[in-house]
Design an enzyme around this catalytic site. Structure first.
Site, mmCIF file in Angstrom:
data_model
loop_
_atom_site.group_PDB
_atom_site.id
_atom_site.type_symbol
_atom_site.label_atom_id
_atom_site.label_comp_id
_atom_site.label_asym_id
_atom_site.label_seq_id
_atom_site.Cartn_x
_atom_site.Cartn_y
_atom_site.Cartn_z
ATOM 1 N N SER A 1 -9.677 1.852 2.542
ATOM 2 C CA SER A 1 -8.788 2.591 1.685
ATOM 3 C C SER A 1 -7.714 1.735 1.010
ATOM 4 O O SER A 1 -7.075 2.188 0.075
ATOM 5 C CB SER A 1 -8.086 3.676 2.502
ATOM 6 O OG SER A 1 -7.299 3.087 3.514
ATOM 7 N N LYS B 1 0.850 -1.198 0.000
ATOM 8 C CA LYS B 1 0.000 0.000 0.000
ATOM 9 C C LYS B 1 0.884 1.246 0.000
ATOM 10 O O LYS B 1 1.922 1.272 0.680
ATOM 11 C CB LYS B 1 -0.911 -0.022 1.226
ATOM 12 C CG LYS B 1 -1.992 1.055 1.219
ATOM 13 C CD LYS B 1 -2.919 0.904 2.431
ATOM 14 C CE LYS B 1 -3.989 1.976 2.474
ATOM 15 N NZ LYS B 1 -4.892 1.823 3.638
ATOM 16 N N SER C 1 -9.964 -0.349 6.855
ATOM 17 C CA SER C 1 -9.349 -0.211 5.527
ATOM 18 C C SER C 1 -8.645 -1.454 4.993
ATOM 19 O O SER C 1 -8.246 -1.474 3.829
ATOM 20 C CB SER C 1 -8.368 0.959 5.521
ATOM 21 O OG SER C 1 -9.068 2.167 5.498
#
Lengths: 464, 474
Positions: B148, B73, B172
């Site tokens: 996210s 990420k 997330s």
């Protein structure tokens, strides 16, 4: 009208590393060399916690009689400024490490409201551009805040002097105001009633004596305004060294909003009994205790003052004080040694002087084996070489003669060849003794013990 | 069938007996990125990945993760590899250090394929707040992949990499894992180091693994867990071998289902999938009870106060002075800040900074923030109370399955409701996993398994059992 003063002092702690990173804590190294990603507030970094800053602050807490927040945390103080890398300063708002302390000055106690740990910002350097030196970012500070209980510039100076001296003896800071390792802000208000007046802050004053001047000026300025019936407006001022006045910088904006909240990246710290004991066991002797000790040993007040204000000299004295006459030792240190150091602009550690040699010299003087004049010669030799005092005395034939019979023999010889002087003595002329003593010293090549010779000479003269 | 579709044990065998080389896996991964076109990467690490794969040919296959591709990420900093947090303000930011989890990944000789797309600064639950455009869900390109950690979920679901790392502040990792039919774990707060993770809400953030199955998830957690001297909030608790608990009998596990997690707010079909699992567990002999957990209903306001308060402070450092975007036409310092931050941050991030600043402002700190801290403690205590009687808590991960792209963009509050069931776990700092347990209209349904502090082992134990049981059913 009554003036009331509160003082905030920021003191840099001289730990090896910075407060929240492993960077070296030394501002004076080459610009931007003692920095890492934490000091720069890089994305993703987290603070570490240097336990040393807590140790140091605890020492100050104990020295200043503070209560201690055993369970403490850090807070974030949020504001935008180019010298603040993270956009917030890690400080202590809710749980200052120390609170409710006091410092004793000559006529009263100065009460401390709080003492807390925080990190320094980086240093802005204004040229055509503003440049930043991150060597200072994250340097540990303690902020010490008094209650509004100081009433004059003189008291303020005495408080600051005592604070500075104690921090120096604790060994936790250099406390050099000129270099910024100790910074003073004062809040001054004047009131003609029982309620406190509106305060004006004077920031970043360059020396302790300037603090006194700034406060006295502020008191006078505010008193005059009040007399004229004018209202004091809360403001920040600075002290101008040239004119010895304070100058308006800005009016206080209504309540700075720092959006404090507990720092989530640093867990709460619990200071347990063991930790506290470790600190209290490691406390050095502080100045009040030293002063009492020196007084009881018979050292005069001037010497005590000189010794206390020269920590290195004091350390040296402490290392020899149990092994020789403290009065002679203190006279030597505050006299010949200090003037030698001042003349050469060096510290006592930078000389060749050893404890052993110094003790030997003091003992020789104490037993009157040498004269004080010889003592002066010897101290200057052993400041510059590690030659043994005994050898110096031997090589220079300095051993004093304290054998009564030998001294009397010389005296008789001198007296018999100066009959006029005997007459002068009988007529009560002082210079006769002085003259004869000079002859005795000359005859003995300065080797007789002068006070002994003096006594014996008077005896001989009286008898003749 | 490509090598990347094989299970990890098989790939590892093939690497060991030199049937395949790491470079084969890397080439497959990059080929799939082109084939799938999901926008799940912000930055590809192609050159370095190939170099690393070739280097590894000289080395012995020393662990099961050796030579395997992983996606990271883009809010986890990677040395010399651009890290943007999906924000314009860090568009050109190249870190000079590795996050602790990256160091650990590299020690295992895993190969970083690229930095995955996400909601800007992890603020969002659809992937749509990314400065680099939204990520697509490989299961259905018309629905959101969740967020996210959008790209981290999308790329594993698409078979580009078997592993990815996400971060979870309010759901997330779990929500996108649920929307993409994957296994995603948010570890106990403090289990995995946050050093090098671009902070959103420091007291809630945690890094975790997103994978195709439970076993591979446990493998990756093994690799990234442990105390870190650079993160004072990381725990000294011993790291277990989480794969050891897979297959262990679950009969004696006591399981709680919060009534709140099965209320009318939750889609009926989603609830049915959970009830199906509850029935399986009861058949197996597990004790499964419906329970009440106090204060769960305050999760969203709590999140808005605590997460956004912390975020407003954490994002203050992006000021145009030391790194990142700097808008140059300014007359004074305030203008530099204003211009840089106005242009650098997207609207969701700005909205959250404003709310967070307001909440911490003056007297508001007492009205909102400090009150929220008390409520957070109460909520945590009620979780602790239930977990003193039960081993695990289960329920759905989300109120529903993935929804159409664009549906929640205009409603700032609505997107928070995606995290209704995941936020309480972050508030309490507990570990929780999302496990796929079926489909509604061809879209995956995720089940939530919440464990006690540092008992990720029990979560995996139950998840592995359910995973296999459901396979049998099919």
């Amino acid at each position: 009208m009554k003036p009331t003063i509160g003082i905030e002092v920021h003191v840099e702690l001289k730990t090896m590393a910075k407060a929240f990173s492993l960077s070296k804590n030394n501002f004076n190294d080459e610009t931007n060399t003692n920095i890492n990603v934490i000091d720069l507030g890089y994305p993703g970094v987290l603070p570490r916690l240097n336990k040393g800053i807590i140790d140091f602050a605890l020492k100050a807490c104990l020295a200043f009689n503070c209560k201690i927040n055993r369970l403490m945390h850090f807070d974030r103080k949020n504001y935008f400024y180019p010298d603040l890398p993270k956009g917030y300063q890690i400080t202590q708002q809710d749980t200052p490490i120390g609170y409710d302390g006091y410092i004793e000055i000559s006529n009263k106690k100065i009460y401390l409201e709080r003492m807390h740990l925080e990190e320094d910002t980086c240093k802005s350097v204004h040229t055509t551009d503003t440049l930043l030196n991150f060597n200072r970012a994250g340097v540990p500070l303690i902020e010490i805040v008094t209650k509004p209980c100081i009433n004059s510039g003189k008291e303020a100076m005495e408080y600051l002097e005592k604070l500075r001296e104690t921090l120096l003896y604790l060994g936790i800071s250099d406390v050099k105001i000129e270099e910024g390792s100790m910074r003073c802000d004062v809040n001054v208000s004047v009131s003609d009633s029982d309620t406190l007046g509106t305060k004006c802050e004077v920031k970043n004053i360059g020396s302790i004596s300037a603090v006194g001047l700034a406060i006295d000026y502020e008191i006078k300025r505010q008193e005059e305004l009040i007399k004229k019936g004018e209202k004091i407006v809360e403001q920040t001022r600075r002290f101008d060294d040239k004119t010895k006045t304070t100058i308006l910088m800005r009016y206080k904006e209504t309540g700075n909003d720092y959006r404090y909240f507990p720092e989530p990246d640093i867990p709460y710290v619990y200071i347990d009994d063991e930790w506290l004991k470790e600190i209290s066991d490691s406390m050095p002797i502080l100045t009040d205790e030293l002063k009492n000790k020196y007084t009881s040993l018979g050292i005069n007040n001037n010497n005590i003052k000189t010794i206390i204000s020269n920590k290195n000299i004091c350390n040296f004295l402490e290392s020899v004080i149990d092994k020789c006459n403290p009065i002679i030792a203190s006279n030597l240190l505050t006299g010949d040694v200090l003037s030698y150091l001042n003349k050469n602009i060096i510290k006592i550690e930078d000389t060749k002087l050893t404890q052993d040699n110094f003790i030997k010299l003091v003992n020789k003087l104490d037993s009157k084996s040498i004269s004080s004049k010889q003592g002066k010669e010897i101290i200057n030799i052993i400041l510059e070489s590690d030659k043994d005092v005994d050898i110096i005395i031997k090589e220079n034939n300095m051993e004093q003669i304290s054998d009564d019979n030998f001294v009397i023999e010389i005296i008789n010889k001198v007296v018999s060849s100066n009959p006029d002087s005997i007459k002068d003595f009988k007529e009560g002329k002082d210079r006769a003794v002085k003259y004869l003593m000079g002859q005795v010293m000359k005859e003995s090549k300065g080797k007789v013990n002068p006070s002994l010779a003096n006594q014996l000479l008077i005896d001989v003269l009286k008898k003749s | 069938m490509k090598y990347l579709d094989l299970d990890i044990k098989t790939i590892n065998e093939k690497l060991k007996n030199k049937e395949i080389k790491p470079i084969d896996l890397v080439n497959e991964a990059f080929a799939r990125i082109e084939e799938t076109n999901l926008n799940c990467f912000i930055t590809l690490n192609k050159e370095e990945a190939i170099k690393k794969a070739l280097e590894l040919e000289e080395k012995e296959v020393d662990n099961i993760l050796f030579g395997l591709p992983i996606a990271i990420k883009d809010n986890i900093v990677t040395k010399d590899l651009r890290t943007t947090a999906a924000s314009h303000i860090l568009e050109d930011f190249i870190p000079i250090y590795d996050a602790t989890v990256i160091t650990k990944i590299k020690e295992k000789n895993m190969i970083i394929i690229g930095k995955t797309n996400m909601d800007e600064f992890a603020m969002g639950s659809t992937g749509e707040t990314s400065y680099f455009g939204n990520t697509l869900n490989p299961i259905d390109k018309t629905v959101v992949p969740g967020g996210s950690s959008s790209g981290s979920a999308s790329c594993v679901a698409a078979g580009i990499t078997p592993f990815s790392l996400g971060t979870d502040t309010g759901g997330s990792i779990r929500q996108p894992s649920s929307f993409c039919g994957l296994v995603g774990l948010k570890p106990t707060y403090g289990r995995v180091s946050r050093y090098g993770v671009i902070a959103f809400a420091s007291s809630l953030d945690q890094v975790g693994p997103i994978t195709r199955n439970v076993y591979e998830n446990a493998l990756l957690l093994n690799a990234i867990s442990g105390q870190d001297k650079n993160d004072l909030t990381s725990s000294s608790k011993e790291v277990k071998d989480y794969t050891k608990y897979l297959g262990k009998d679950v009969t004696n596990l006591k399981i709680a289902v919060p009534n709140y997690y099965m209320s009318e707010v939750i889609d009926k079909e989603v609830r049915e999938k959970i009830i199906n699992v509850i029935n399986l567990l009861r058949e197996k002999g597990c004790q499964v009870d419906y329970v009440d957990i106090d204060y769960l209903e305050y999760a969203i306001p709590l999140y808005q106060v605590i997460a956004l308060g912390e975020a407003s402070s954490n994002l203050a450092r992006y000021d145009g002075i030391r790194y990142g975007l700097k808008i140059d036409n300014f007359k004074n310092i305030d203008e530099l800040y204003k211009n840089t931050r106005t242009i650098g941050f997207g609207s969701e991030v700005k909205r959250r900074i404003m709310i967070g600043s307001y909440i911490l402002s003056g007297e508001n700190a007492n009205i909102y923030y400090y009150k929220a801290l008390k409520l957070r403690k109460e909520m945590t205590d009620s979780f602790k109370n239930i977990l003193s009687k039960y081993d695990l808590i289960i329920g759905p991960t989300n109120t529903d399955v993935a929804y159409k792209l664009g549906t929640k963009q205009d409603d700032a509050l609505k997107s928070f409701y995606d995290d209704l069931l995941t936020i309480p776990v972050n508030m309490a700092g507990l570990p929780a996993l999302s496990l796929p347990v079926g489909y509604k209209n061809n879209l995956p349904v995720g089940m939530h398994i919440i464990g006690n502090y540092f008992e990720e082992d029990k979560i995996y134990q139950l998840a592995y059992f359910i995973e296999n049981k459901l396979k049998e059913e099919v």
